[in-house]
Design a protein around this motif. Sequence first.
Motif, mmCIF file in Angstrom:
data_model
loop_
_atom_site.group_PDB
_atom_site.id
_atom_site.type_symbol
_atom_site.label_atom_id
_atom_site.label_comp_id
_atom_site.label_asym_id
_atom_site.label_seq_id
_atom_site.Cartn_x
_atom_site.Cartn_y
_atom_site.Cartn_z
ATOM 1 N N ILE A 1 0.870 -0.978 -0.044
ATOM 2 C CA ILE A 1 -0.002 -0.120 0.102
ATOM 3 C C ILE A 1 0.744 1.264 -0.020
ATOM 4 N N GLY A 2 1.978 1.275 0.761
ATOM 5 C CA GLY A 2 2.853 2.587 0.918
ATOM 6 C C GLY A 2 3.712 2.764 -0.348
ATOM 7 N N CYS A 3 3.934 1.788 -1.100
ATOM 8 C CA CYS A 3 4.739 1.847 -2.186
ATOM 9 C C CYS A 3 4.389 1.759 -3.532
ATOM 10 N N GLY A 4 3.088 1.224 -3.745
ATOM 11 C CA GLY A 4 2.537 0.995 -4.968
ATOM 12 C C GLY A 4 3.163 0.017 -5.980
ATOM 13 N N ASP A 5 3.334 0.481 -7.118
ATOM 14 C CA ASP A 5 4.000 -0.430 -8.284
ATOM 15 C C ASP A 5 5.397 -0.238 -8.185
ATOM 16 N N ASN A 6 6.059 1.043 -7.451
ATOM 17 C CA ASN A 6 7.402 1.223 -7.763
ATOM 18 C C ASN A 6 8.433 0.611 -6.703
ATOM 19 N N CYS A 7 7.832 -0.175 -5.795
ATOM 20 C CA CYS A 7 8.654 -0.703 -4.834
ATOM 21 C C CYS A 7 9.434 -2.256 -5.523
ATOM 22 N N ASP A 8 10.653 -2.433 -4.969
ATOM 23 C CA ASP A 8 11.145 -3.535 -5.412
ATOM 24 C C ASP A 8 11.226 -4.348 -4.376
ATOM 25 N N ILE A 9 10.337 -5.249 -3.848
ATOM 26 C CA ILE A 9 10.253 -6.330 -3.023
ATOM 27 C C ILE A 9 10.541 -7.760 -3.254
ATOM 28 N N LYS A 10 11.539 -8.159 -2.758
ATOM 29 C CA LYS A 10 11.985 -9.453 -2.831
ATOM 30 C C LYS A 10 11.814 -10.380 -1.681
ATOM 31 N N THR A 11 11.263 -11.626 -1.987
ATOM 32 C CA THR A 11 11.187 -12.601 -0.875
ATOM 33 C C THR A 11 11.905 -13.907 -1.231
ATOM 34 N N THR A 12 12.213 -14.648 -0.084
ATOM 35 C CA THR A 12 12.584 -16.002 -0.377
ATOM 36 C C THR A 12 11.894 -16.640 0.520
ATOM 37 N N VAL B 1 7.581 -17.537 4.435
ATOM 38 C CA VAL B 1 8.359 -16.393 4.184
ATOM 39 C C VAL B 1 9.746 -16.583 5.143
ATOM 40 N N LYS B 2 10.919 -16.698 4.139
ATOM 41 C CA LYS B 2 12.081 -16.719 5.025
ATOM 42 C C LYS B 2 12.832 -15.256 5.176
ATOM 43 N N THR B 3 13.023 -14.642 3.960
ATOM 44 C CA THR B 3 13.486 -13.234 3.798
ATOM 45 C C THR B 3 12.591 -12.246 3.269
ATOM 46 N N LEU B 4 12.455 -11.036 3.404
ATOM 47 C CA LEU B 4 11.930 -10.078 2.897
ATOM 48 C C LEU B 4 12.858 -8.688 2.615
ATOM 49 N N GLN B 5 12.880 -8.420 1.523
ATOM 50 C CA GLN B 5 13.989 -7.277 1.150
ATOM 51 C C GLN B 5 13.280 -6.265 0.232
ATOM 52 N N GLN B 6 13.229 -5.101 0.709
ATOM 53 C CA GLN B 6 12.515 -3.945 0.197
ATOM 54 C C GLN B 6 13.450 -2.477 0.208
ATOM 55 N N ASN B 7 13.238 -1.666 -0.841
ATOM 56 C CA ASN B 7 14.023 -0.392 -0.883
ATOM 57 C C ASN B 7 13.104 0.407 0.294
ATOM 58 N N ILE B 8 13.786 1.051 0.867
ATOM 59 C CA ILE B 8 12.972 2.060 2.096
ATOM 60 C C ILE B 8 12.527 3.192 1.151
ATOM 61 N N ASP B 9 11.289 3.304 1.521
ATOM 62 C CA ASP B 9 10.352 4.668 0.823
ATOM 63 C C ASP B 9 10.253 4.316 -0.584
ATOM 64 N N CYS B 10 10.554 3.083 -1.080
ATOM 65 C CA CYS B 10 10.377 2.630 -2.486
ATOM 66 C C CYS B 10 11.562 3.430 -3.236
ATOM 67 N N ASP B 11 12.682 3.741 -2.778
ATOM 68 C CA ASP B 11 13.679 4.290 -3.399
ATOM 69 C C ASP B 11 15.085 3.584 -2.810
ATOM 70 N N ALA B 12 15.833 3.012 -3.586
ATOM 71 C CA ALA B 12 17.209 2.204 -3.324
ATOM 72 C C ALA B 12 18.092 3.400 -2.715
ATOM 73 N N SER B 13 17.960 4.573 -3.252
ATOM 74 C CA SER B 13 19.063 5.569 -2.645
ATOM 75 C C SER B 13 18.458 5.777 -1.387
ATOM 76 N N ASN B 14 17.376 5.525 -0.651
ATOM 77 C CA ASN B 14 17.108 5.798 0.612
ATOM 78 C C ASN B 14 17.561 4.541 1.500
ATOM 79 N N GLY B 15 18.075 3.392 0.804
ATOM 80 C CA GLY B 15 18.562 2.367 1.615
ATOM 81 C C GLY B 15 17.476 1.208 1.322
ATOM 82 N N ILE B 16 18.042 0.007 1.858
ATOM 83 C CA ILE B 16 17.444 -1.324 1.841
ATOM 84 C C ILE B 16 17.029 -1.917 3.059
#
Length: 143
Positions: free
Chosen positions: A13-24, A31-46
């Motif tokens: 909901i917070g990121c819409g279609d622009n977030c890169d969410i990866k799960t294993t 779910v074992k791991t969840l990785q996402q860009n902070i505030d949907c922007d990789a420059s803000n961190g992961i």
Amino acid sequence: MKKLIHLIPLFLIGCGDNCDIKTTFFESGEVKTLQQNIDCDASNGIENIVYTKTGSIIKIEHKLPEYDSISKKLYFKNGNLKSISFQVNHNKTGEHKKFFKSGGTKSLTSYLNGKKHGSAFEWYEDGKIRKQVIYNNDSLIQQ
């Protein structure tokens, strides 16, 4: 698992279609791991989150590439905090805390540029102080 079910929709909901969410996933499907860009922007961190097979969080890590920094929280399987640590440019920095499985503080150590610097404390599980020392540039200067 309830924690995870509520967590993923908030990210979406917070990121819409622009977030890169990866799960294993574990072989069992949890779910074992969840990785996402902070505030949907990789420059803000992961943000990386690691789960147990039962859905409990055991690690939360934030990586901020601009400063080459990492903040990390580790958890016991019972959900209590195990440790909090920080790194900048691959060096420990700031206050690092460790906790007993029961939840009380076990130790607190200050770091500067990867070296112990300042006060360091250790406690017994009953909360009484076990040890207090002072470091200067990784050298023990007072016990």
